[in-house]
Design an enzyme around this catalytic site. Sequence first.
Site, PDB file in Angstrom:
ATOM      1  N   HIS A 263     109.514  70.720  70.103  1.00 10.61           N
ATOM      2  CA  HIS A 263     110.957  70.941  70.195  1.00 10.61           C
ATOM      3  C   HIS A 263     111.714  70.067  69.206  1.00 10.61           C
ATOM      4  O   HIS A 263     111.161  69.145  68.594  1.00 10.61           O
ATOM      5  CB  HIS A 263     111.448  70.665  71.624  1.00 10.61           C
TER       6      HIS A 263
ATOM      7  N   CYS B 122     105.688  65.468  74.664  1.00  8.30           N
ATOM      8  CA  CYS B 122     106.001  66.572  73.753  1.00  8.30           C
ATOM      9  C   CYS B 122     105.919  66.129  72.289  1.00  8.30           C
ATOM     10  O   CYS B 122     105.846  64.955  71.983  1.00  8.30           O
ATOM     11  CB  CYS B 122     107.398  67.109  74.045  1.00  8.30           C
TER      12      CYS B 122
END
Length: 218
Positions: A178, A194
């Site tokens: 992301h 992440c």
Amino acid sequence: MKTPNNPVSRRTFLTTSVAVGAAALAAPAIAQQIDPYTGQPIIGAAGGATPDAGRVQYDNSQDSRRNISSFHAQDWQPYFSNLTNGAILVDLNSRALHFWSEDQTVYKLFPTSVPVSPDLTRTGRTEIIKKVLGPTWAPTPEMKKRNPEWPDFVPAGDPLNPMGTHALWLSWQYYRIHGTHDTRKIGRKSSNGCIGMYNEHIKQMYDLTKVGTQVLVL
């Protein structure tokens, strides 16, 4: 900056985060030059710009240097048997993401942020199962347990949103590739698991990838 043993209050967290996040959005080039890991002061800031970038997310004893100087092009063949649907290689050591298109006409290399510690790191093969423009964010149960002062939900477009402008969901629960509004994170061990990218880079990946794109994290 507060330490994990003396956590920032919700009010302080939100006030500081909005100020820093807005500054990063307004002037990303300047934000990238402000490096809290060099020991230089952060003018007007006392913490991370997003819930995923606070003091509790990194360890000063770890190597948090930028690794852009170690970037080098890779060949896809040692890592993938084919390029069906395209392929992404996330190299945690150099903190870089490599992308090859299915027809081999496109190759991209981008800097990333990576998980702050081994217990938050997952490696192996996965794939993109969903693409989200303007992702919302909510802390995982474990994040909320460690940081009860964090908000339960952050809408898309909010400077506090650690997902940035675009997100690629992986088949592993809670794991994403992301963007980020806090450009200081890129090139460092600074995430809960992440893989983070500059917003302008994740937009490119959003446009280039598809559901089913292969991903290898190593």
